[in-house]
Scaffold this motif. Structure first.
Motif, PDB file in Angstrom:
ATOM      1  N   MET A   2      -0.168  16.923 -23.953  1.00 18.45           N
ATOM      2  CA  MET A   2       0.617  16.650 -22.733  1.00 18.45           C
ATOM      3  C   MET A   2      -0.452  17.465 -20.963  1.00 18.45           C
ATOM      4  O   MET A   2      -0.435  18.580 -21.595  1.00 18.45           O
ATOM      5  CB  MET A   2       1.456  17.032 -22.857  1.00 18.45           C
ATOM      6  N   ASP A   3      -0.304  16.118 -20.532  1.00 15.48           N
ATOM      7  CA  ASP A   3      -0.531  17.526 -19.596  1.00 15.48           C
ATOM      8  C   ASP A   3       0.653  17.708 -18.625  1.00 15.48           C
ATOM      9  O   ASP A   3       0.998  17.048 -18.675  1.00 15.48           O
ATOM     10  CB  ASP A   3      -1.108  16.352 -18.027  1.00 15.48           C
ATOM     11  N   GLN A   4      -0.073  18.311 -17.618  1.00  9.58           N
ATOM     12  CA  GLN A   4       1.591  19.118 -16.078  1.00  9.58           C
ATOM     13  C   GLN A   4       1.923  18.325 -15.670  1.00  9.58           C
ATOM     14  O   GLN A   4       3.154  18.338 -15.628  1.00  9.58           O
ATOM     15  CB  GLN A   4       0.611  20.250 -15.644  1.00  9.58           C
ATOM     16  N   ALA A   5       1.370  16.780 -15.389  1.00 11.74           N
ATOM     17  CA  ALA A   5       1.980  16.206 -14.931  1.00 11.74           C
ATOM     18  C   ALA A   5       3.435  15.088 -15.739  1.00 11.74           C
ATOM     19  O   ALA A   5       4.010  15.305 -15.539  1.00 11.74           O
ATOM     20  CB  ALA A   5       1.763  14.732 -14.294  1.00 11.74           C
ATOM     21  N   SER A   6       2.502  15.201 -16.663  1.00 12.49           N
ATOM     22  CA  SER A   6       3.907  14.502 -18.181  1.00 12.49           C
ATOM     23  C   SER A   6       4.902  15.978 -18.123  1.00 12.49           C
ATOM     24  O   SER A   6       5.973  15.142 -18.602  1.00 12.49           O
ATOM     25  CB  SER A   6       3.225  13.900 -19.661  1.00 12.49           C
ATOM     26  N   ARG A   7       4.526  16.714 -17.982  1.00  7.78           N
ATOM     27  CA  ARG A   7       5.511  17.989 -18.300  1.00  7.78           C
ATOM     28  C   ARG A   7       6.311  17.770 -17.183  1.00  7.78           C
ATOM     29  O   ARG A   7       7.515  17.916 -17.755  1.00  7.78           O
ATOM     30  CB  ARG A   7       4.707  19.290 -18.372  1.00  7.78           C
ATOM     31  N   LYS A   8       5.990  18.012 -16.095  1.00 10.06           N
ATOM     32  CA  LYS A   8       6.988  17.561 -15.345  1.00 10.06           C
ATOM     33  C   LYS A   8       7.699  16.700 -15.075  1.00 10.06           C
ATOM     34  O   LYS A   8       8.830  16.940 -15.230  1.00 10.06           O
ATOM     35  CB  LYS A   8       6.022  17.826 -13.872  1.00 10.06           C
ATOM     36  N   ALA A   9       7.356  15.598 -15.609  1.00  8.47           N
ATOM     37  CA  ALA A   9       8.165  14.554 -15.575  1.00  8.47           C
ATOM     38  C   ALA A   9       9.117  14.642 -16.568  1.00  8.47           C
ATOM     39  O   ALA A   9      10.050  14.025 -16.335  1.00  8.47           O
ATOM     40  CB  ALA A   9       7.400  13.517 -15.913  1.00  8.47           C
ATOM     41  N   LEU A  10       8.837  15.082 -17.977  1.00  6.89           N
ATOM     42  CA  LEU A  10      10.024  15.069 -18.638  1.00  6.89           C
ATOM     43  C   LEU A  10      10.776  16.041 -18.846  1.00  6.89           C
ATOM     44  O   LEU A  10      12.273  15.931 -18.489  1.00  6.89           O
ATOM     45  CB  LEU A  10       9.009  14.965 -20.407  1.00  6.89           C
ATOM     46  N   LEU A  11       9.867  17.087 -17.813  1.00  7.34           N
ATOM     47  CA  LEU A  11      11.671  18.411 -17.278  1.00  7.34           C
ATOM     48  C   LEU A  11      12.447  17.428 -16.040  1.00  7.34           C
ATOM     49  O   LEU A  11      13.665  18.099 -16.459  1.00  7.34           O
ATOM     50  CB  LEU A  11      10.796  19.760 -16.689  1.00  7.34           C
ATOM     51  N   SER A  12      11.744  17.127 -15.384  1.00  5.35           N
ATOM     52  CA  SER A  12      12.782  16.272 -14.732  1.00  5.35           C
ATOM     53  C   SER A  12      13.956  15.400 -15.136  1.00  5.35           C
ATOM     54  O   SER A  12      15.012  15.226 -14.548  1.00  5.35           O
ATOM     55  CB  SER A  12      11.768  15.759 -13.461  1.00  5.35           C
ATOM     56  N   THR A  13      13.512  14.594 -16.180  1.00  2.08           N
ATOM     57  CA  THR A  13      14.554  13.855 -17.242  1.00  2.08           C
ATOM     58  C   THR A  13      15.445  14.149 -17.749  1.00  2.08           C
ATOM     59  O   THR A  13      16.720  14.167 -17.603  1.00  2.08           O
ATOM     60  CB  THR A  13      13.751  13.110 -17.754  1.00  2.08           C
ATOM     61  N   LEU A  14      14.882  15.528 -18.419  1.00  2.00           N
ATOM     62  CA  LEU A  14      15.521  16.599 -19.075  1.00  2.00           C
ATOM     63  C   LEU A  14      17.145  17.362 -17.952  1.00  2.00           C
ATOM     64  O   LEU A  14      18.158  17.301 -18.149  1.00  2.00           O
ATOM     65  CB  LEU A  14      15.348  17.742 -19.892  1.00  2.00           C
ATOM     66  N   ILE A  15      16.284  17.878 -16.901  1.00  2.00           N
ATOM     67  CA  ILE A  15      17.341  18.335 -15.642  1.00  2.00           C
ATOM     68  C   ILE A  15      18.515  17.145 -14.829  1.00  2.00           C
ATOM     69  O   ILE A  15      19.636  17.526 -15.674  1.00  2.00           O
ATOM     70  CB  ILE A  15      16.476  18.547 -14.375  1.00  2.00           C
ATOM     71  N   ASP A  16      17.611  15.839 -15.368  1.00  2.00           N
ATOM     72  CA  ASP A  16      18.186  15.120 -14.753  1.00  2.00           C
ATOM     73  C   ASP A  16      20.139  14.512 -15.603  1.00  2.00           C
ATOM     74  O   ASP A  16      20.789  14.212 -15.378  1.00  2.00           O
ATOM     75  CB  ASP A  16      18.315  13.312 -14.470  1.00  2.00           C
ATOM     76  N   GLN A  17      19.306  14.339 -16.466  1.00  2.00           N
ATOM     77  CA  GLN A  17      20.579  14.093 -18.101  1.00  2.00           C
ATOM     78  C   GLN A  17      21.153  15.246 -18.325  1.00  2.00           C
ATOM     79  O   GLN A  17      22.578  16.009 -19.051  1.00  2.00           O
ATOM     80  CB  GLN A  17      19.767  14.024 -19.322  1.00  2.00           C
ATOM     81  N   GLY A  18      21.108  16.371 -17.820  1.00  2.00           N
ATOM     82  CA  GLY A  18      21.858  17.695 -17.775  1.00  2.00           C
ATOM     83  C   GLY A  18      21.772  19.108 -18.909  1.00  2.00           C
ATOM     84  O   GLY A  18      22.397  19.453 -18.633  1.00  2.00           O
ATOM     85  N   ILE A  19      20.633  18.595 -19.267  1.00  2.00           N
ATOM     86  CA  ILE A  19      20.181  19.459 -20.265  1.00  2.00           C
ATOM     87  C   ILE A  19      20.052  21.109 -19.552  1.00  2.00           C
ATOM     88  O   ILE A  19      20.238  22.564 -20.296  1.00  2.00           O
ATOM     89  CB  ILE A  19      18.885  18.799 -21.135  1.00  2.00           C
TER      90      ILE A  19
END
Length: 89
Positions: free
Chosen positions: A1-18
């Motif tokens: 997984m590249d850095q852009a993919s990590r950032k996108a997944l982490l943004s999703t986890l933040i949006d979902q309240g994790i």
């Protein structure tokens, strides 16, 4: 997984309240976790925190542990390194 993919997944986890947010600049790096995160099983917590650790270190290993902060209390409750994994404090 590249850095852009990590950032996108982490943004999703933040949006979902994790997570409430990630502080990658400065030492030590920190991540705020919510009661939703704390309710996850240990394996999933480990995977998500490992993702944060990899993101803040841009895919490299580091000797500086990631601090896991309880967003409700503001206290450091766990730390994570690649060598030791997720540790309760």
């Amino acid at each position: 997984m590249d850095q852009a993919s990590r950032k996108a997944l982490l943004s999703t986890l933040i949006d979902q309240g994790i997570f409430t947010g990630i502080e990658a600049v400065g030492s030590p790096p920190k991540v705020g976790v919510t009661p939703l995160f704390l309710g996850l099983n240990a394996s999933l917590q480990q995977q998500f925190i490992s993702l944060v650790y990899t993101y803040v270190n841009n895919g490299a290993a580091s000797s500086v542990p990631l601090q896991v902060i309880d967003a409700t209390s503001g206290k450091t409750i766990q730390s994570f390194t690649a060598a030791e994994g997720l540790k309760q404090l």
